[in-house]
Design a protein around this motif. Structure first.
Motif, short mmCIF file in Angstrom:
data_model
loop_
_atom_site.label_atom_id
_atom_site.label_comp_id
_atom_site.label_asym_id
_atom_site.label_seq_id
_atom_site.Cartn_x
_atom_site.Cartn_y
_atom_site.Cartn_z
N THR A 3 0.82 -1.22 0.00
CA THR A 3 0.00 0.00 0.00
C THR A 3 0.84 1.26 0.00
N ALA A 4 2.15 1.12 0.03
CA ALA A 4 2.99 2.30 0.27
C ALA A 4 2.99 3.27 -0.90
N ASP A 5 3.16 2.75 -2.12
CA ASP A 5 3.37 3.64 -3.26
C ASP A 5 2.16 4.48 -3.60
N GLY A 6 0.95 3.88 -3.50
CA GLY A 6 -0.25 4.60 -3.93
C GLY A 6 -1.05 5.20 -2.81
N ARG A 7 -0.46 5.34 -1.63
CA ARG A 7 -1.21 5.86 -0.49
C ARG A 7 -1.68 7.29 -0.75
N ILE A 8 -2.94 7.52 -0.47
CA ILE A 8 -3.51 8.86 -0.65
C ILE A 8 -3.11 9.72 0.55
N LYS A 13 -4.64 10.87 8.79
CA LYS A 13 -4.99 11.25 10.15
C LYS A 13 -5.66 10.16 10.97
N ASP A 14 -6.27 9.19 10.31
CA ASP A 14 -7.06 8.18 11.03
C ASP A 14 -6.19 6.95 11.32
N PRO A 15 -5.92 6.65 12.58
CA PRO A 15 -5.13 5.46 12.90
C PRO A 15 -5.83 4.15 12.56
N ASP A 357 0.53 20.06 4.11
CA ASP A 357 1.42 19.83 2.97
C ASP A 357 0.67 19.96 1.65
N LEU A 358 -0.45 20.69 1.66
CA LEU A 358 -1.31 20.91 0.49
C LEU A 358 -1.75 19.60 -0.15
N GLN A 359 -2.01 18.58 0.68
CA GLN A 359 -2.35 17.27 0.13
C GLN A 359 -3.61 16.66 0.73
N GLU A 360 -4.23 17.31 1.70
CA GLU A 360 -5.46 16.75 2.27
C GLU A 360 -6.62 16.88 1.31
N ARG A 361 -6.71 18.01 0.62
CA ARG A 361 -7.77 18.23 -0.37
C ARG A 361 -7.10 18.60 -1.69
N GLN A 362 -7.52 17.96 -2.75
CA GLN A 362 -6.86 18.14 -4.04
C GLN A 362 -7.42 19.35 -4.80
N SER A 363 -6.57 19.93 -5.62
CA SER A 363 -7.03 20.99 -6.52
C SER A 363 -7.92 20.37 -7.59
#
Length: 464
Positions: A3-8, A13-15, A357-363
């Motif tokens: 799952t590492a490469d394609g992790r969103i 935030k959710d454990p 890191d500008l990655q939680e919500r996408q443009s």
């Protein structure tokens, strides 16, 4: 499954687990700390009822692992396009709020509760709001609803502000990703909203309690802890949900004057012959391509979005005017047109990447392009009103789509003359030659027609 490469990045935030992409499919890993709860919810029948009601995205278990790294992998059905609450019209937000409350009521009846209730967990699929976070449930121990404040700040406060102040105030959710704080919402709402018992209780008094709790003495905090530790009956929880539902249902769509929501019906911009020619041109392209995903940029009330919906799988219809987006959503809902997703967005300032890191919500472009973009009667608003050069518009459209239907509106058009009436004409390159030169760097012009009784030209282009 690796799952590492394609992790969103936005699901860190959710454990309990995280989402990842592999081979073009979306998956969710459920970690050991949530496995027992997941199995309890699944075995209770809650998942099945919510899926049958089309309130929860369906999923299947595809793999599992025991030992030191105990987990399972599930594969949810993919959503056609991910949208965000700050892009929804009033009625979209309202329907998502009511769906969230129905999910909570159903969960309580099975002995579970929503542990979070923000709008980003909801998406629109086949025209309906649906929960996409399978890990949002927890055992209910007859405690007060832990997500109550989050629901109010994510749904009720934005809806109240849209209703009583401006339909564009859901844009505050780009600043407050966890929901518009109660104290800010209470301060912005007009005083007359305190005459509404539900708004008084769930917004104004709720904000006052929150402020008081923030300044509590140690003894007061102990009393508050004792109070919240008391058992909360199912009847009381259902009463809370019903009260919140009443607050939501009492809010009607804002009535705002718009010059665009009857654009095609009342304007004399197009003669009957020109409009029919434009429609036939677009329909012929749609019939030829049968595109999977269409973006109708500057869709107005969706005249051509609905046409595209007859020939494509999904139409994302975007306009900056709330009245237009609201009208299109209501029409699609009434007529059960399930493959049109209206969104409120200013294309001169589209939704950006947000969060950590500008990655939680996408443009907008990061959420995937389309098979066909339509930009009808839009170019003059971007280039003249927003001062965006033709080359910049062409580059953006070339980035999001390999095919384009676009209408060029020259300076002698009455609508452009209106735009130029109150400003200096500094747009020396804004003409047919400049337009075709700019777009030829990104597209190959396949077809072009000058519309009857008009100087407007409609083009079909393919990426060069």
């Amino acid at each position: 499954m690796d799952t590492a490469d394609g992790r969103i990045s936005g699901s860190f935030k959710d454990p309990s687990g995280h989402v990842f992409i592999k081979d073009g499919q979306v998956f969710r890993r459920i970690n050991e700390c949530y496995l027992d709860t997941y199995c309890q919810v699944r075995d209770s029948g809650l998942f099945k009822e919510l899926i049958d009601k089309r309130l929860l995205i369906e999923h299947e278990v595809v793999s599992g692992n025991g030992g030191d790294d105990s987990h399972i992998i599930i594969r949810p059905r993919m959503i056609g396009f991910i949208s965000y609450p700050y892009e929804w019209s009033f009625s979209q937000m309202k329907d998502a709020a009511l769906a969230t409350l129905e999910i909570q009521r159903t969960a309580i009846s099975y002995g579970f509760t929503l542990k979070d209730a923000h709008g980003f967990n909801m998406q629109f699929d086949d025209g309906l709001p649906i929960l996409i976070d399978t890990l949002s449930f927890d055992r209910w121990e007859h405690a007060p609803w832990v997500a109550y404040r989050q629901f109010c700040e994510s749904f009720l406060v934005p809806l109240a502000l849209m209703r009583y102040r401006s339909p564009y105030l859901n844009s505050l959710l780009t600043r407050f990703l966890n929901g518009i704080p109660l104290e800010i919402g209470s301060g912005l709402l007009p005083l007359r909203t305190k005459l509404s018992i539900p708004l008084l209780m769930h917004v104004h008094l709720h904000a006052s309690r929150k402020a008081t709790e923030g300044n509590n003495s140690l003894e007061t905090q102990k009393l508050q802890k004792l109070k919240t530790s008391r058992k909360f009956s199912e009847e009381a929880m259902m009463g809370l949900c019903m009260s919140l539902e009443k607050a939501i249902r009492n809010l009607s769509p804002p009535k705002v004057d718009s010059v665009w929501d009857d654009y095609y019906q009342s304007s004399c911009i197009y003669s009957e012959a020109a409009f029919e020619q434009k429609r036939k041109f677009i329909e012929s392209i749609l019939q030829e391509l049968h595109p999977s995903v269409v973006w109708d940029l500057g869709c107005n009330t969706g005249e051509f979005s609905l046409l595209a919906a007859d020939h494509g799988d999904l139409v994302v219809a975007i306009d900056s005017d709330h009245a237009c987006v609201e009208r299109l959503y209501q029409q699609a809902k009434k007529e059960k047109i399930t493959n049109v997703l209206p969104l409120q967005m200013d294309l001169a300032n589209p939704s950006p990447a947000l969060g950590w890191d500008l990655q939680e919500r996408q443009s907008l472009p990061e959420r995937g392009g389309c098979d066909l973009a339509m930009a009808l009667a839009l170019i003059h608003h971007l280039c003249i009103s927003a001062n965006i050069p033709l080359e910049y518009v062409a580059r953006f459209l070339g980035r999001i789509s390999s095919r384009l239907i676009i209408e060029f509106v020259p300076k002698d058009d009455p609508q452009v003359q209106v735009l130029l009436a109150s400003r200096e004409d500094i747009f020396t390159g804004y003409d047919q030659e400049g337009f075709e030169s700019a777009f030829s760097r990104h597209f190959r012009i396949s077809r072009a027609e000058k519309l009857a009784d008009s100087s407007r030209i409609i083009y079909y282009m393919e990426r060069a």
